[in-house]
Enzyme design. Sequence first.
Site, PDB file in Angstrom:
ATOM      1  N   TYR A 195     -12.689  -1.564  -3.080  1.00 18.09           N
ATOM      2  CA  TYR A 195     -13.712  -2.297  -2.302  1.00 18.09           C
ATOM      3  C   TYR A 195     -14.830  -1.593  -2.052  1.00 18.09           C
ATOM      4  O   TYR A 195     -14.906  -1.095  -0.552  1.00 18.09           O
ATOM      5  CB  TYR A 195     -12.836  -0.793  -0.965  1.00 18.09           C
ATOM      6  CG  TYR A 195     -10.929  -0.931  -0.938  1.00 18.09           C
ATOM      7  CD1 TYR A 195     -10.885  -1.822   0.233  1.00 18.09           C
ATOM      8  CD2 TYR A 195     -10.017   0.162  -1.846  1.00 18.09           C
ATOM      9  CE1 TYR A 195      -9.099  -2.362   0.555  1.00 18.09           C
ATOM     10  CE2 TYR A 195      -8.478  -0.839  -1.151  1.00 18.09           C
ATOM     11  CZ  TYR A 195      -8.227  -1.108  -0.477  1.00 18.09           C
ATOM     12  OH  TYR A 195      -7.481  -2.400  -0.056  1.00 18.09           O
TER      13      TYR A 195
ATOM     14  N   ASN B 109      -1.867  -0.178   7.186  1.00 11.71           N
ATOM     15  CA  ASN B 109      -1.557  -1.187   7.173  1.00 11.71           C
ATOM     16  C   ASN B 109      -0.727  -2.157   6.346  1.00 11.71           C
ATOM     17  O   ASN B 109      -0.710  -3.645   6.614  1.00 11.71           O
ATOM     18  CB  ASN B 109      -2.693  -2.031   7.665  1.00 11.71           C
ATOM     19  CG  ASN B 109      -3.835  -2.377   7.171  1.00 11.71           C
ATOM     20  OD1 ASN B 109      -3.273  -1.961   5.586  1.00 11.71           O
ATOM     21  ND2 ASN B 109      -4.711  -3.194   7.338  1.00 11.71           N
TER      22      ASN B 109
ATOM     23  N   GLU C 176      -9.848 -10.472  -7.044  1.00  5.13           N
ATOM     24  CA  GLU C 176      -9.086  -9.200  -6.909  1.00  5.13           C
ATOM     25  C   GLU C 176      -7.186  -9.513  -8.735  1.00  5.13           C
ATOM     26  O   GLU C 176      -7.625  -7.789  -8.645  1.00  5.13           O
ATOM     27  CB  GLU C 176      -8.636  -9.140  -5.557  1.00  5.13           C
ATOM     28  CG  GLU C 176      -9.347  -9.258  -4.615  1.00  5.13           C
ATOM     29  CD  GLU C 176      -9.039  -9.618  -3.152  1.00  5.13           C
ATOM     30  OE1 GLU C 176     -10.617  -9.098  -2.617  1.00  5.13           O
ATOM     31  OE2 GLU C 176      -8.089  -9.724  -2.689  1.00  5.13           O
TER      32      GLU C 176
ATOM     33  N   HIS D  36      -1.941  -5.868   1.530  1.00  5.23           N
ATOM     34  CA  HIS D  36      -3.366  -6.096   1.382  1.00  5.23           C
ATOM     35  C   HIS D  36      -3.348  -7.836   1.077  1.00  5.23           C
ATOM     36  O   HIS D  36      -2.372  -8.388   0.379  1.00  5.23           O
ATOM     37  CB  HIS D  36      -4.490  -5.744   0.235  1.00  5.23           C
ATOM     38  CG  HIS D  36      -5.605  -6.572  -0.148  1.00  5.23           C
ATOM     39  ND1 HIS D  36      -6.941  -6.610   0.256  1.00  5.23           N
ATOM     40  CD2 HIS D  36      -5.993  -6.880  -1.061  1.00  5.23           C
ATOM     41  CE1 HIS D  36      -7.503  -7.394  -0.207  1.00  5.23           C
ATOM     42  NE2 HIS D  36      -6.883  -7.756  -1.050  1.00  5.23           N
TER      43      HIS D  36
ATOM     44  N   LYS E 230       0.694  -1.048  -0.308  1.00  3.07           N
ATOM     45  CA  LYS E 230       0.111  -0.194   0.087  1.00  3.07           C
ATOM     46  C   LYS E 230       0.963   1.520   0.137  1.00  3.07           C
ATOM     47  O   LYS E 230       1.322   1.375   0.325  1.00  3.07           O
ATOM     48  CB  LYS E 230      -1.033   0.398   1.236  1.00  3.07           C
ATOM     49  CG  LYS E 230      -2.030  -1.634   1.041  1.00  3.07           C
ATOM     50  CD  LYS E 230      -2.508  -0.825   2.628  1.00  3.07           C
ATOM     51  CE  LYS E 230      -3.449  -2.511   2.393  1.00  3.07           C
ATOM     52  NZ  LYS E 230      -4.837  -2.268   3.408  1.00  3.07           N
TER      53      LYS E 230
HETATM   54  P1  CMP Z   1      -7.334  -4.317   3.986  1.00  4.59           P
HETATM   55  O1  CMP Z   1      -7.885  -5.454   5.037  1.00  4.59           O
HETATM   56  O2  CMP Z   1      -6.382  -5.155   3.991  1.00  4.59           O
HETATM   57  O3  CMP Z   1      -9.235  -3.740   3.511  1.00  4.59           O
HETATM   58  C1  CMP Z   1      -9.426  -3.200   4.073  1.00  4.59           C
HETATM   59  C2  CMP Z   1      -9.005  -1.711   4.518  1.00  4.59           C
HETATM   60  O4  CMP Z   1      -9.671  -0.712   5.244  1.00  4.59           O
HETATM   61  C3  CMP Z   1      -7.951  -2.116   5.588  1.00  4.59           C
HETATM   62  O5  CMP Z   1      -6.968  -3.361   4.691  1.00  4.59           O
HETATM   63  C4  CMP Z   1      -7.596  -0.667   6.752  1.00  4.59           C
HETATM   64  O6  CMP Z   1      -6.667  -0.319   5.452  1.00  4.59           O
HETATM   65  C5  CMP Z   1      -8.888  -0.231   6.219  1.00  4.59           C
HETATM   66  N1  CMP Z   1      -9.472  -0.298   7.560  1.00  4.59           N
HETATM   67  C6  CMP Z   1      -9.403  -1.445   8.241  1.00  4.59           C
HETATM   68  N2  CMP Z   1     -10.249  -1.280   9.512  1.00  4.59           N
HETATM   69  C7  CMP Z   1     -10.645   0.524   9.252  1.00  4.59           C
HETATM   70  C8  CMP Z   1     -10.289   1.507  10.089  1.00  4.59           C
HETATM   71  N3  CMP Z   1     -11.001   1.411  11.558  1.00  4.59           N
HETATM   72  N4  CMP Z   1     -10.357   2.679   9.924  1.00  4.59           N
HETATM   73  C9  CMP Z   1      -9.290   3.095   8.520  1.00  4.59           C
HETATM   74  N5  CMP Z   1      -9.409   2.389   8.052  1.00  4.59           N
HETATM   75  C10 CMP Z   1      -9.588   1.436   8.279  1.00  4.59           C
END
Ligand code: CMP
Length: 139
Positions: free
Chosen positions: A51, A114, A128, A117, A11
């Site tokens: 998303y 984070n 995807e 993905h 990311k």
């Molecule tokens: P991922 O699980 O790859 O895909 C969904 C994404 O949404 C997740 O990673 C984070 O980047 C984002 N995400 C999930 N929870 C939150 C949250 N509480 N606040 C902001 N972003 C979030």
Amino acid sequence: MSTNRTFTMIKPDAVENGHIGGILDKITSAGFKIVAMKYTQLSRRDAQAFYAIHKERPFFGELVDFMTRGPIVSAILEKDNAVEDFRALIGATNPADAAEGTIRKLFATSIAENAVHGSDSDENAAIEGAFHFAGREIF
Ligand code: CMP
């Protein structure tokens, strides 16, 4: 696509922080073979579509802003049990909860930013991967 494949993105946060090489090393050292890869940037339309499952979540706007703010590396990875093993390698969504040695523990900064993905099912891995790559780009 075979069921031994998963889809990943490095990311924008991890790209900005110079972690492409470190993350790819963790991925290949864990036995994943890269069968497709590109350095690219998502448009807002791309991110909203990718998303779409999260569109009612309160963080959806923040997620689209984040995922479009800079380049990413997208890839399709192959290994036995790829989806499950890759989710173990990346660790929990929130890096504060991620196990020692996981990619998110090492390279992520927050639940929103984070670092990587990982697909959550074989079905989504196929969807995807096809969203990001044409058939001729997958080896
Ligand atoms: P991922 O699980 O790859 O895909 C969904 C994404 O949404 C997740 O990673 C984070 O980047 C984002 N995400 C999930 N929870 C939150 C949250 N509480 N606040 C902001 N972003 C979030």
